[in-house]
Design a protein around this motif. Structure first.
Motif, PDB file in Angstrom:
ATOM      1  N   LEU A   1     168.978 -36.023   8.989  1.00 31.89           N
ATOM      2  CA  LEU A   1     167.597 -35.837   8.512  1.00 31.89           C
ATOM      3  C   LEU A   1     167.867 -35.152   7.233  1.00 31.89           C
ATOM      4  O   LEU A   1     168.672 -34.326   6.892  1.00 31.89           O
ATOM      5  CB  LEU A   1     166.684 -35.066   9.307  1.00 31.89           C
ATOM      6  N   PRO A   2     166.899 -35.466   6.263  1.00 32.46           N
ATOM      7  CA  PRO A   2     166.787 -34.796   4.729  1.00 32.46           C
ATOM      8  C   PRO A   2     166.533 -33.321   4.974  1.00 32.46           C
ATOM      9  O   PRO A   2     165.951 -32.753   5.901  1.00 32.46           O
ATOM     10  CB  PRO A   2     165.567 -35.370   4.321  1.00 32.46           C
ATOM     11  N   PRO A   3     166.986 -32.567   4.166  1.00 32.82           N
ATOM     12  CA  PRO A   3     167.006 -31.123   4.155  1.00 32.82           C
ATOM     13  C   PRO A   3     165.648 -30.460   4.139  1.00 32.82           C
ATOM     14  O   PRO A   3     165.333 -29.566   5.076  1.00 32.82           O
ATOM     15  CB  PRO A   3     167.692 -30.528   2.787  1.00 32.82           C
ATOM     16  N   ASP A   4     164.538 -31.175   3.714  1.00 30.24           N
ATOM     17  CA  ASP A   4     163.237 -30.793   3.710  1.00 30.24           C
ATOM     18  C   ASP A   4     162.489 -31.542   4.936  1.00 30.24           C
ATOM     19  O   ASP A   4     161.175 -31.414   4.641  1.00 30.24           O
ATOM     20  CB  ASP A   4     162.399 -31.217   2.350  1.00 30.24           C
ATOM     21  N   TRP A   5     163.004 -32.013   5.880  1.00 34.40           N
ATOM     22  CA  TRP A   5     162.424 -32.735   6.915  1.00 34.40           C
ATOM     23  C   TRP A   5     161.310 -32.084   7.631  1.00 34.40           C
ATOM     24  O   TRP A   5     160.244 -32.592   7.883  1.00 34.40           O
ATOM     25  CB  TRP A   5     163.357 -33.372   7.900  1.00 34.40           C
ATOM     26  N   GLY A   6     161.661 -30.665   7.946  1.00 27.44           N
ATOM     27  CA  GLY A   6     160.594 -30.042   8.786  1.00 27.44           C
ATOM     28  C   GLY A   6     160.168 -30.608  10.022  1.00 27.44           C
ATOM     29  O   GLY A   6     161.229 -30.944  10.850  1.00 27.44           O
ATOM     30  N   ASN A   7     158.877 -30.738  10.292  1.00 27.99           N
ATOM     31  CA  ASN A   7     158.521 -31.285  11.779  1.00 27.99           C
ATOM     32  C   ASN A   7     158.447 -32.838  11.464  1.00 27.99           C
ATOM     33  O   ASN A   7     158.051 -33.587  12.355  1.00 27.99           O
ATOM     34  CB  ASN A   7     157.025 -30.903  11.908  1.00 27.99           C
ATOM     35  N   GLY A   8     158.770 -33.484  10.357  1.00 26.23           N
ATOM     36  CA  GLY A   8     159.125 -35.007  10.134  1.00 26.23           C
ATOM     37  C   GLY A   8     157.871 -35.558   9.025  1.00 26.23           C
ATOM     38  O   GLY A   8     156.808 -34.648   8.745  1.00 26.23           O
ATOM     39  N   TRP A   9     158.180 -36.696   8.739  1.00 24.89           N
ATOM     40  CA  TRP A   9     157.358 -37.367   7.584  1.00 24.89           C
ATOM     41  C   TRP A   9     156.250 -38.074   8.426  1.00 24.89           C
ATOM     42  O   TRP A   9     156.818 -38.897   9.236  1.00 24.89           O
ATOM     43  CB  TRP A   9     158.075 -38.003   6.814  1.00 24.89           C
ATOM     44  N   GLU A  10     155.179 -38.185   7.843  1.00 29.66           N
ATOM     45  CA  GLU A  10     153.990 -38.994   8.515  1.00 29.66           C
ATOM     46  C   GLU A  10     154.190 -40.319   8.439  1.00 29.66           C
ATOM     47  O   GLU A  10     153.584 -41.032   9.439  1.00 29.66           O
ATOM     48  CB  GLU A  10     152.760 -38.541   7.691  1.00 29.66           C
ATOM     49  N   ASN A  11     155.037 -40.866   7.641  1.00 33.76           N
ATOM     50  CA  ASN A  11     155.208 -42.321   7.648  1.00 33.76           C
ATOM     51  C   ASN A  11     156.342 -42.890   8.326  1.00 33.76           C
ATOM     52  O   ASN A  11     156.674 -44.216   8.011  1.00 33.76           O
ATOM     53  CB  ASN A  11     155.276 -42.824   5.980  1.00 33.76           C
ATOM     54  N   VAL A  12     157.103 -42.223   9.114  1.00 34.51           N
ATOM     55  CA  VAL A  12     158.185 -42.456   9.688  1.00 34.51           C
ATOM     56  C   VAL A  12     157.911 -42.655  11.243  1.00 34.51           C
ATOM     57  O   VAL A  12     157.261 -41.500  11.775  1.00 34.51           O
ATOM     58  CB  VAL A  12     159.355 -41.543   9.625  1.00 34.51           C
ATOM     59  N   PHE A  13     158.151 -43.658  11.709  1.00 36.07           N
ATOM     60  CA  PHE A  13     157.855 -44.096  13.346  1.00 36.07           C
ATOM     61  C   PHE A  13     159.285 -44.209  13.972  1.00 36.07           C
ATOM     62  O   PHE A  13     160.007 -45.073  13.732  1.00 36.07           O
ATOM     63  CB  PHE A  13     157.201 -45.291  13.559  1.00 36.07           C
ATOM     64  N   PHE A  14     159.593 -43.159  14.609  1.00 35.39           N
ATOM     65  CA  PHE A  14     160.893 -43.228  15.430  1.00 35.39           C
ATOM     66  C   PHE A  14     161.198 -43.599  16.791  1.00 35.39           C
ATOM     67  O   PHE A  14     160.147 -43.126  17.580  1.00 35.39           O
ATOM     68  CB  PHE A  14     161.536 -41.806  15.323  1.00 35.39           C
ATOM     69  N   ASN A  15     161.904 -44.643  17.254  1.00 38.55           N
ATOM     70  CA  ASN A  15     162.051 -45.380  18.275  1.00 38.55           C
ATOM     71  C   ASN A  15     163.559 -45.337  18.916  1.00 38.55           C
ATOM     72  O   ASN A  15     164.465 -45.154  17.901  1.00 38.55           O
ATOM     73  CB  ASN A  15     161.741 -46.612  18.178  1.00 38.55           C
ATOM     74  N   VAL A  16     163.677 -44.999  20.084  1.00 38.60           N
ATOM     75  CA  VAL A  16     164.964 -45.403  20.816  1.00 38.60           C
ATOM     76  C   VAL A  16     165.128 -46.717  21.362  1.00 38.60           C
ATOM     77  O   VAL A  16     163.802 -47.026  22.130  1.00 38.60           O
ATOM     78  CB  VAL A  16     165.513 -44.184  21.432  1.00 38.60           C
ATOM     79  N   THR A  17     166.158 -47.481  21.790  1.00 44.19           N
ATOM     80  CA  THR A  17     166.377 -48.373  22.479  1.00 44.19           C
ATOM     81  C   THR A  17     166.718 -48.017  23.884  1.00 44.19           C
ATOM     82  O   THR A  17     167.682 -47.164  24.075  1.00 44.19           O
ATOM     83  CB  THR A  17     167.469 -49.246  21.952  1.00 44.19           C
TER      84      THR A  17
ATOM     85  N   ASP B   1     176.387 -43.288   6.566  1.00 41.11           N
ATOM     86  CA  ASP B   1     176.101 -41.876   6.033  1.00 41.11           C
ATOM     87  C   ASP B   1     176.068 -41.680   4.586  1.00 41.11           C
ATOM     88  O   ASP B   1     175.437 -40.806   4.281  1.00 41.11           O
ATOM     89  CB  ASP B   1     177.168 -40.986   6.799  1.00 41.11           C
ATOM     90  N   GLY B   2     177.036 -42.444   3.966  1.00 40.09           N
ATOM     91  CA  GLY B   2     176.943 -42.239   2.597  1.00 40.09           C
ATOM     92  C   GLY B   2     175.779 -42.839   1.871  1.00 40.09           C
ATOM     93  O   GLY B   2     175.509 -42.544   0.601  1.00 40.09           O
ATOM     94  N   TRP B   3     175.270 -43.973   2.339  1.00 45.90           N
ATOM     95  CA  TRP B   3     174.145 -44.722   1.844  1.00 45.90           C
ATOM     96  C   TRP B   3     172.592 -44.103   2.588  1.00 45.90           C
ATOM     97  O   TRP B   3     171.583 -44.245   1.581  1.00 45.90           O
ATOM     98  CB  TRP B   3     174.003 -46.273   2.478  1.00 45.90           C
ATOM     99  N   ARG B   4     172.764 -43.130   3.473  1.00 44.38           N
ATOM    100  CA  ARG B   4     171.288 -43.110   4.059  1.00 44.38           C
ATOM    101  C   ARG B   4     170.497 -41.733   3.265  1.00 44.38           C
ATOM    102  O   ARG B   4     169.366 -42.076   3.301  1.00 44.38           O
ATOM    103  CB  ARG B   4     171.700 -42.377   5.431  1.00 44.38           C
ATOM    104  N   PRO B   5     171.119 -40.965   2.523  1.00 44.67           N
ATOM    105  CA  PRO B   5     170.117 -40.128   1.589  1.00 44.67           C
ATOM    106  C   PRO B   5     169.365 -41.048   0.818  1.00 44.67           C
ATOM    107  O   PRO B   5     168.424 -40.655   0.319  1.00 44.67           O
ATOM    108  CB  PRO B   5     171.438 -39.450   0.936  1.00 44.67           C
ATOM    109  N   GLU B   6     170.079 -42.168  -0.091  1.00 48.29           N
ATOM    110  CA  GLU B   6     169.249 -42.764  -0.959  1.00 48.29           C
ATOM    111  C   GLU B   6     168.250 -43.718  -0.148  1.00 48.29           C
ATOM    112  O   GLU B   6     166.994 -43.816  -0.761  1.00 48.29           O
ATOM    113  CB  GLU B   6     170.308 -43.798  -1.660  1.00 48.29           C
TER     114      GLU B   6
END
Length: 308
Positions: free
Chosen positions: A110-126, A78-83
């Motif tokens: 998620l970042p404070p300004d995430w909104g509906n998501g960033w176009e360059n992020v592909f999110f997957n679950v196992t 959690d401490g490294w993720r913002p960077e």
């Protein structure tokens, strides 16, 4: 590998798929403890590395698989993720493949300004089995990401996702058997079922490898070579290219890239029969073999995704 970014290393086992985790196995072979979680040094800002000419080493249009030796949403990180989020923000021209077994933590990370998501992020679950599919996919469908996928790996039990595909959010499904220490069998009928469900909804399906223990038509095959596993997955004919994923990658000023200016994977003859080819960044010209970049049988993949 040039398509992996590991900003931190180490993890905590949380479900059945973790029982014989390849990261713990490989760390143990090196005399390390995979449960030791630490921020990587030289690799933390890998997406921002430049070559001698000042150009980014990771080129526009490439996809980076993130935290393959950990989990991007691990509480200990959690401490490294913002960077790390800030690094992702600085490369809107690169696709970042996020994979987690902890989707229940994502909304709060998620970042404070995430909104509906960033176009360059592909999110997957196992989803290693049906229990985890039913636990994680509903959360996946409710999270604000522009691109979503499922990875059934290690594939240790039958998984049906037909009830989730009609919503049209899932863009890609990947499956592959288990490897290394104590590998559990992957059964071909499980692969066939996933293939048929994805094909019915025009969702891209990638069968990348059989795993070390593969069962087909009642016969068990032991395949210690990962290259052979990938070849057998390819020969099965199960992978399927569905509707294209539409990306809107931009430069740092928000200007969209022309498709011709984006990276396209380069493959050599040794890549022809690899199950991972549909999701691979191609050859990195590392010099460890006869580089296809210098060979006479080079192929450049046709674009299977669309850049708006």
């Amino acid at each position: 590998m040039h398509d992996i970014w590991n900003p931190w290393h180490g993890c905590v086992r949380i479900s059945e798929g973790c029982a014989h985790c390849y990261m713990f196995f490989l760390d143990r072979m090196r005399g390390r403890d995979g449960a030791e979680i630490y921020r990587t040094k030289a690799g933390f800002d890998y997406p921002l590395h430049r070559d001698r000419s000042g150009r980014y080493k990771v080129r526009s249009g490439e996809m980076l698989r993130v935290c393959m030796n950990s989990d991007f949403f691990l509480p200990e990180a959690d401490g490294w993720r913002p960077e790390a989020w800030e690094i992702i923000r600085q490369r809107p021209d690169v696709k970042f493949f996020l994979l987690t077994k902890r989707p229940q933590r994502v909304a709060d990370c998620l970042p404070p300004d995430w909104g509906n998501g960033w176009e360059n992020v592909f999110f997957n679950v196992t989803c290693e089995n049906q229990r985890r599919a039913e636990e994680r996919i509903p959360i996946l469908l409710e999270l604000p990401f522009r691109h979503k996928g499922i990875m059934c790996a290690p594939f240790i039990g039958p998984v049906s996702i037909a009830q989730y595909l009609p919503r049209g959010q899932i863009e890609q499904v990947i499956c592959g058997g288990e490897n290394y220490d104590g590998a559990r069998p992957c059964r071909f009928e499980w692969v066939v079922q996933l293939h048929e469900e994805c094909r019915a909804y025009d969702v891209t399906f990638c069968f990348i490898e059989t795993g070390s223990v593969f069962v087909k038509e009642g016969k068990t095959y032991h395949l210690p070579s990962k290259r052979l596993q990938a070849e057998m997955a390819h020969k099965s004919g199960m992978s399927f290219q569905g509707r294209p994923i539409r990306w809107n990658l931009t430069d740092g000023f928000g200007i969209p890239f022309e498709p011709r200016n984006l990276y396209r994977p380069v493959f050599g003859p040794q890549c022809r029969a690899c199950g991972s080819r549909p999701i691979c960044n191609g050859c990195s010209a590392c010099g460890r073999c006869d580089s296809p970049v210098r060979g006479s049988e080079v192929t450049v993949d046709t674009v299977d995704t669309v850049e708006d």
